[in-house]
Enzyme design. Sequence first.
Site, PDB file in Angstrom:
ATOM      1  N   ARG A   1      -8.934   1.005   9.636  1.00 10.15           N
ATOM      2  CA  ARG A   1      -8.660  -0.547   9.923  1.00 10.15           C
ATOM      3  C   ARG A   1      -9.579  -0.991  10.658  1.00 10.15           C
ATOM      4  NH1 ARG A   1      -2.470   0.254   9.437  1.00 10.15           N
ATOM      5  NH2 ARG A   1      -1.510  -1.746   9.981  1.00 10.15           N
TER       6      ARG A   1
ATOM      7  N   ARG B   1      12.228  -2.204  10.272  1.00  6.77           N
ATOM      8  CA  ARG B   1      11.026  -1.780  11.433  1.00  6.77           C
ATOM      9  C   ARG B   1      11.037  -2.672  12.235  1.00  6.77           C
ATOM     10  NH1 ARG B   1       5.249  -0.278   8.158  1.00  6.77           N
ATOM     11  NH2 ARG B   1       4.603  -1.315  10.140  1.00  6.77           N
TER      12      ARG B   1
ATOM     13  N   LYS C   1       0.680  -1.316   0.066  1.00  5.11           N
ATOM     14  CA  LYS C   1      -0.129  -0.061   0.071  1.00  5.11           C
ATOM     15  C   LYS C   1       0.859   1.260  -0.038  1.00  5.11           C
ATOM     16  CE  LYS C   1      -2.061  -1.182   3.851  1.00  5.11           C
ATOM     17  NZ  LYS C   1      -1.047  -2.395   4.185  1.00  5.11           N
TER      18      LYS C   1
ATOM     19  N   ARG D   1      11.662  -5.918   4.131  1.00  4.68           N
ATOM     20  CA  ARG D   1      11.448  -4.363   4.002  1.00  4.68           C
ATOM     21  C   ARG D   1      12.548  -3.786   4.699  1.00  4.68           C
ATOM     22  NH1 ARG D   1       5.598  -2.056   5.155  1.00  4.68           N
ATOM     23  NH2 ARG D   1       5.702  -3.289   6.925  1.00  4.68           N
TER      24      ARG D   1
ATOM     25  N   ARG E   1       0.367  -9.036  13.737  1.00  2.00           N
ATOM     26  CA  ARG E   1      -0.263  -8.115  12.863  1.00  2.00           C
ATOM     27  C   ARG E   1      -1.054  -8.710  11.749  1.00  2.00           C
ATOM     28  NH1 ARG E   1       4.913  -5.301  10.636  1.00  2.00           N
ATOM     29  NH2 ARG E   1       3.546  -4.057   9.641  1.00  2.00           N
TER      30      ARG E   1
HETATM   31  P1  ADP Z   1       2.414  -1.882   3.236  1.00  2.00           P
HETATM   32  O1  ADP Z   1       2.293  -0.147   3.283  1.00  2.00           O
HETATM   33  O2  ADP Z   1       1.079  -2.323   2.680  1.00  2.00           O
HETATM   34  O3  ADP Z   1       2.823  -2.355   4.497  1.00  2.00           O
HETATM   35  P2  ADP Z   1       4.998  -1.730   1.764  1.00  2.00           P
HETATM   36  O4  ADP Z   1       4.480  -0.590   0.455  1.00  2.00           O
HETATM   37  O5  ADP Z   1       5.706  -1.275   2.623  1.00  2.00           O
HETATM   38  O6  ADP Z   1       3.609  -2.429   2.306  1.00  2.00           O
HETATM   39  O7  ADP Z   1       5.672  -2.790   1.033  1.00  2.00           O
HETATM   40  C1  ADP Z   1       6.220  -3.889   1.773  1.00  2.00           C
HETATM   41  C2  ADP Z   1       7.391  -4.299   1.342  1.00  2.00           C
HETATM   42  O8  ADP Z   1       7.395  -4.975   0.064  1.00  2.00           O
HETATM   43  C3  ADP Z   1       8.532  -3.136   0.876  1.00  2.00           C
HETATM   44  O9  ADP Z   1       9.767  -3.639   1.108  1.00  2.00           O
HETATM   45  C4  ADP Z   1       8.236  -2.761  -0.569  1.00  2.00           C
HETATM   46  O10 ADP Z   1       9.541  -2.248  -0.881  1.00  2.00           O
HETATM   47  C5  ADP Z   1       8.184  -4.287  -1.074  1.00  2.00           C
HETATM   48  N1  ADP Z   1       6.876  -4.289  -2.076  1.00  2.00           N
HETATM   49  C6  ADP Z   1       6.131  -3.262  -2.416  1.00  2.00           C
HETATM   50  N2  ADP Z   1       5.194  -3.802  -3.301  1.00  2.00           N
HETATM   51  C7  ADP Z   1       5.863  -4.893  -3.942  1.00  2.00           C
HETATM   52  C8  ADP Z   1       5.533  -5.675  -5.206  1.00  2.00           C
HETATM   53  N3  ADP Z   1       4.737  -5.521  -5.973  1.00  2.00           N
HETATM   54  N4  ADP Z   1       6.536  -6.794  -5.391  1.00  2.00           N
HETATM   55  C9  ADP Z   1       7.448  -6.891  -4.794  1.00  2.00           C
HETATM   56  N5  ADP Z   1       7.805  -5.901  -3.326  1.00  2.00           N
HETATM   57  C10 ADP Z   1       7.049  -5.219  -3.076  1.00  2.00           C
HETATM   58  P1  AMP Z   2       1.569   0.329   9.207  1.00  2.00           P
HETATM   59  O1  AMP Z   2       2.727   1.143   9.222  1.00  2.00           O
HETATM   60  O2  AMP Z   2       0.188   0.711   8.491  1.00  2.00           O
HETATM   61  O3  AMP Z   2       2.041  -1.100   9.018  1.00  2.00           O
HETATM   62  O4  AMP Z   2       1.043   0.322  10.665  1.00  2.00           O
HETATM   63  C1  AMP Z   2       2.087  -0.060  11.965  1.00  2.00           C
HETATM   64  C2  AMP Z   2       1.444   0.065  13.210  1.00  2.00           C
HETATM   65  O5  AMP Z   2       0.778   1.268  13.319  1.00  2.00           O
HETATM   66  C3  AMP Z   2       0.167  -0.973  13.407  1.00  2.00           C
HETATM   67  O6  AMP Z   2       0.409  -2.305  13.583  1.00  2.00           O
HETATM   68  C4  AMP Z   2      -0.597  -0.376  14.541  1.00  2.00           C
HETATM   69  O7  AMP Z   2      -0.012  -0.384  15.663  1.00  2.00           O
HETATM   70  C5  AMP Z   2      -0.615   1.159  14.242  1.00  2.00           C
HETATM   71  N1  AMP Z   2      -1.652   1.605  13.187  1.00  2.00           N
HETATM   72  C6  AMP Z   2      -1.342   2.154  12.232  1.00  2.00           C
HETATM   73  N2  AMP Z   2      -2.519   2.688  11.468  1.00  2.00           N
HETATM   74  C7  AMP Z   2      -3.481   2.443  12.509  1.00  2.00           C
HETATM   75  C8  AMP Z   2      -4.778   2.392  12.513  1.00  2.00           C
HETATM   76  N3  AMP Z   2      -5.697   3.021  11.259  1.00  2.00           N
HETATM   77  N4  AMP Z   2      -5.709   2.030  13.584  1.00  2.00           N
HETATM   78  C9  AMP Z   2      -4.992   1.648  14.650  1.00  2.00           C
HETATM   79  N5  AMP Z   2      -3.472   1.318  14.685  1.00  2.00           N
HETATM   80  C10 AMP Z   2      -2.797   1.651  13.606  1.00  2.00           C
END
Ligand code: ADP
Ligand code: AMP
Length: 218
Positions: free
Chosen positions: A88, A160, A13, A127, A171
Site C-alpha cells: 500500500r 466494519r 478486491k 458492506r 481512508r
Molecule cells: P475491498 O476488499 O476492495 O475493500 P470488498 O470486496 O470488501 O472491497 O467490496 C466492498 C463491498 O462492495 C462489499 O460489500 C462487496 O460485497 C461489494 N462488492 C464487491 N464487488 C462488487 C461489485 N462488482 N458490484 C457491487 N458490489 C460489489
Molecule cells: P482493508 O481491509 O484493506 O480495507 O484495511 C483496513 C485497514 O487495515 C486499513 O485502513 C489500514 O489501517 C490497515 N491496513 C491494511 N493493510 C495495510 C497495509 N498494507 N499497510 C498499512 N495498513 C494496512
Amino acid sequence: MKVAFLGPPGAGKGTQAQAVSRERKVPHISTGDILREAVQTGTPTGLKARAYVTAGKLVPDEIVVDIVAERLARPDCKQGFLLDGFPRTLGQAKALDAILAKSSMRLDAMLYYAVSDEVVVDRISGRRLCKSCGANYHVKYIAPRKSGVCDRCGGGLYQRADDKPETVKERLRVYREQTAELIDYYRANGLLKEISADNSVEAVRADTNRVLDAVAVR
Ligand code: ADP
Ligand code: AMP
C-alpha cells in the site's frame, strides 16, 4: 500464481480474491483481515495497530511488512498467493520485492481494480460481514436471503467500524496520497493489469479470470 490486488478501499478486491482463492486453490492473504483479527484478539501487533486501523490511517510499514514476510514464509505459499491490500506504499512494494527475491521469486501480476469514487462510497456504506465465517455481503448488491443473517452459516452480519462515513473519507484520502502512486510503479515494471471494477461482481470476476489466464506464471 503470485498475484497482488490493488485499488481503493471498497473496490471489490476482497470479493474477487476470495473467489479466485476458492476456484484456484491459492491462499488469500488480506493484511486488513490479519490486522483486524490481531486488533480483536489484542495481540502485541494488534495493540500497536489498533489506533491506525480505527482512524483509517495506514499501519506503519515495518509492522505490516513483518506480518507479510512471516505469512509468505509458510509452506502453503510455495506455489503461490493472492495478496489483498498489500503493498500500500512504495516502501511496502520495495520490501515485497526484497522478500520475494530472497526466495528467487517475483510477482506475476498486480491486478488494479479501477473504480470511481461514487461507486466506492456506495459499496463501502452497504458492506456487511459475517461475525462467524467472515463472508462478505452488500445490502443492495449481494444481499443475504434474510436481512442481517449469513446465508452460509446463519451467523449475524455487522458493519466494519472503519466503514462509517468519517473514516471512509480518511481512508480514501490516504489511498490517494500514499497508495495510488503504486499504479505507476507497477506500470513501469510491466506487472500492472487494469480491470474495470465499476461493473457487476460477475463481470469483474470474468475480467479477473481472463487476466489471470493470460498472466505468465513463473
Ligand atoms: P475491498 O476488499 O476492495 O475493500 P470488498 O470486496 O470488501 O472491497 O467490496 C466492498 C463491498 O462492495 C462489499 O460489500 C462487496 O460485497 C461489494 N462488492 C464487491 N464487488 C462488487 C461489485 N462488482 N458490484 C457491487 N458490489 C460489489
Ligand atoms: P482493508 O481491509 O484493506 O480495507 O484495511 C483496513 C485497514 O487495515 C486499513 O485502513 C489500514 O489501517 C490497515 N491496513 C491494511 N493493510 C495495510 C497495509 N498494507 N499497510 C498499512 N495498513 C494496512
